[in-house]
Design a protein around this motif. Structure first.
Motif, mmCIF file in Angstrom:
data_model
loop_
_atom_site.group_PDB
_atom_site.id
_atom_site.type_symbol
_atom_site.label_atom_id
_atom_site.label_comp_id
_atom_site.label_asym_id
_atom_site.label_seq_id
_atom_site.Cartn_x
_atom_site.Cartn_y
_atom_site.Cartn_z
ATOM 1 N N LYS A 1 0.005 -4.010 20.062
ATOM 2 C CA LYS A 1 -1.383 -3.842 19.656
ATOM 3 C C LYS A 1 -1.560 -4.418 18.257
ATOM 4 O O LYS A 1 -0.617 -4.535 17.491
ATOM 5 C CB LYS A 1 -1.748 -2.367 19.649
ATOM 6 N N THR A 2 -2.790 -4.750 17.927
ATOM 7 C CA THR A 2 -3.091 -5.262 16.593
ATOM 8 C C THR A 2 -2.923 -4.144 15.567
ATOM 9 O O THR A 2 -3.354 -3.026 15.785
ATOM 10 C CB THR A 2 -4.532 -5.797 16.540
ATOM 11 N N PHE A 3 -2.291 -4.472 14.461
ATOM 12 C CA PHE A 3 -2.064 -3.518 13.378
ATOM 13 C C PHE A 3 -2.898 -3.979 12.197
ATOM 14 O O PHE A 3 -2.688 -5.052 11.655
ATOM 15 C CB PHE A 3 -0.570 -3.501 13.017
ATOM 16 N N VAL A 4 -3.868 -3.180 11.812
ATOM 17 C CA VAL A 4 -4.747 -3.523 10.694
ATOM 18 C C VAL A 4 -4.279 -2.766 9.463
ATOM 19 O O VAL A 4 -4.076 -1.557 9.503
ATOM 20 C CB VAL A 4 -6.212 -3.153 11.012
ATOM 21 N N ALA A 5 -4.098 -3.516 8.359
ATOM 22 C CA ALA A 5 -3.680 -2.889 7.109
ATOM 23 C C ALA A 5 -4.072 -3.788 5.947
ATOM 24 O O ALA A 5 -4.283 -4.984 6.114
ATOM 25 C CB ALA A 5 -2.173 -2.650 7.104
ATOM 26 N N PHE A 6 -4.153 -3.194 4.776
ATOM 27 C CA PHE A 6 -4.399 -3.929 3.543
ATOM 28 C C PHE A 6 -3.058 -4.244 2.892
ATOM 29 O O PHE A 6 -2.193 -3.373 2.792
ATOM 30 C CB PHE A 6 -5.249 -3.086 2.584
ATOM 31 N N LEU A 7 -2.888 -5.470 2.469
ATOM 32 C CA LEU A 7 -1.678 -5.871 1.763
ATOM 33 C C LEU A 7 -1.824 -5.470 0.307
ATOM 34 O O LEU A 7 -2.733 -5.932 -0.385
ATOM 35 C CB LEU A 7 -1.460 -7.377 1.897
ATOM 36 N N GLU A 8 -0.955 -4.590 -0.165
ATOM 37 C CA GLU A 8 -1.045 -4.095 -1.545
ATOM 38 C C GLU A 8 -0.088 -4.796 -2.498
ATOM 39 O O GLU A 8 -0.380 -4.947 -3.673
ATOM 40 C CB GLU A 8 -0.763 -2.594 -1.590
ATOM 41 N N LEU B 1 6.919 -6.172 1.635
ATOM 42 C CA LEU B 1 5.465 -6.188 1.695
ATOM 43 C C LEU B 1 4.970 -4.767 1.883
ATOM 44 O O LEU B 1 5.366 -4.089 2.830
ATOM 45 C CB LEU B 1 4.988 -7.067 2.850
ATOM 46 N N THR B 2 4.129 -4.317 0.982
ATOM 47 C CA THR B 2 3.565 -2.970 1.070
ATOM 48 C C THR B 2 2.201 -3.069 1.741
ATOM 49 O O THR B 2 1.307 -3.765 1.244
ATOM 50 C CB THR B 2 3.436 -2.335 -0.321
ATOM 51 N N LEU B 3 2.067 -2.390 2.871
ATOM 52 C CA LEU B 3 0.848 -2.393 3.663
ATOM 53 C C LEU B 3 0.261 -0.993 3.695
ATOM 54 O O LEU B 3 0.992 -0.011 3.747
ATOM 55 C CB LEU B 3 1.145 -2.838 5.099
ATOM 56 N N ASP C 1 -0.853 6.432 5.034
ATOM 57 C CA ASP C 1 -0.047 6.180 3.850
ATOM 58 C C ASP C 1 0.514 4.763 3.872
ATOM 59 O O ASP C 1 0.665 4.151 4.930
ATOM 60 C CB ASP C 1 1.122 7.167 3.798
ATOM 61 N N ALA C 2 0.848 4.271 2.695
ATOM 62 C CA ALA C 2 1.425 2.938 2.567
ATOM 63 C C ALA C 2 2.763 2.868 3.285
ATOM 64 O O ALA C 2 3.511 3.843 3.365
ATOM 65 C CB ALA C 2 1.605 2.578 1.095
ATOM 66 N N GLU C 3 3.049 1.695 3.812
ATOM 67 C CA GLU C 3 4.298 1.438 4.526
ATOM 68 C C GLU C 3 4.863 0.118 4.027
ATOM 69 O O GLU C 3 4.117 -0.841 3.824
ATOM 70 C CB GLU C 3 4.006 1.348 6.025
ATOM 71 N N THR C 4 6.158 0.064 3.812
ATOM 72 C CA THR C 4 6.801 -1.164 3.350
ATOM 73 C C THR C 4 7.570 -1.794 4.507
ATOM 74 O O THR C 4 8.317 -1.121 5.201
ATOM 75 C CB THR C 4 7.761 -0.875 2.181
ATOM 76 N N ILE C 5 7.346 -3.096 4.693
ATOM 77 C CA ILE C 5 8.096 -3.830 5.695
ATOM 78 C C ILE C 5 8.931 -4.887 4.984
ATOM 79 O O ILE C 5 8.610 -5.305 3.873
ATOM 80 C CB ILE C 5 7.186 -4.480 6.756
#
Length: 72
Positions: free
Chosen positions: A17-24, A37-39, A45-49
């Motif tokens: 599925k599409t994952f919508v997030a803001f790149l911080e 990359l912190t999304l 909550d923010a998630e780091t990939i």
């Protein structure tokens, strides 16, 4: 084995599925040289990939793209 793994990866991507997030934030991890990359999704909550290593073409391209988006 490689073809089977590739087919499984393609199936997984096609069903994702599409994952919508803001790149911080886009940083380089010192120990592994991977991009971090912190999304932040709109509802959580923010998630780091982690990307591939900066020395690889794919890793470098993704890190550069993320940094260009942060400048907008």
């Amino acid at each position: 084995m490689i073809a089977k793994q590739a087919a499984q990866d393609v199936d997984r991507l096609e069903s994702a599925k599409t994952f919508v997030a803001f790149l911080e934030k886009a940083e380089i991890e010192e120990t592994s040289r991977r991009g971090l990359l912190t999304l932040r999704p709109p509802s959580g909550d923010a998630e780091t990939i982690r990307t591939e290593q900066e020395e690889t073409d794919r890793g470098r391209q993704l890190i550069e793209r993320a940094r260009s988006l942060l400048k907008l």
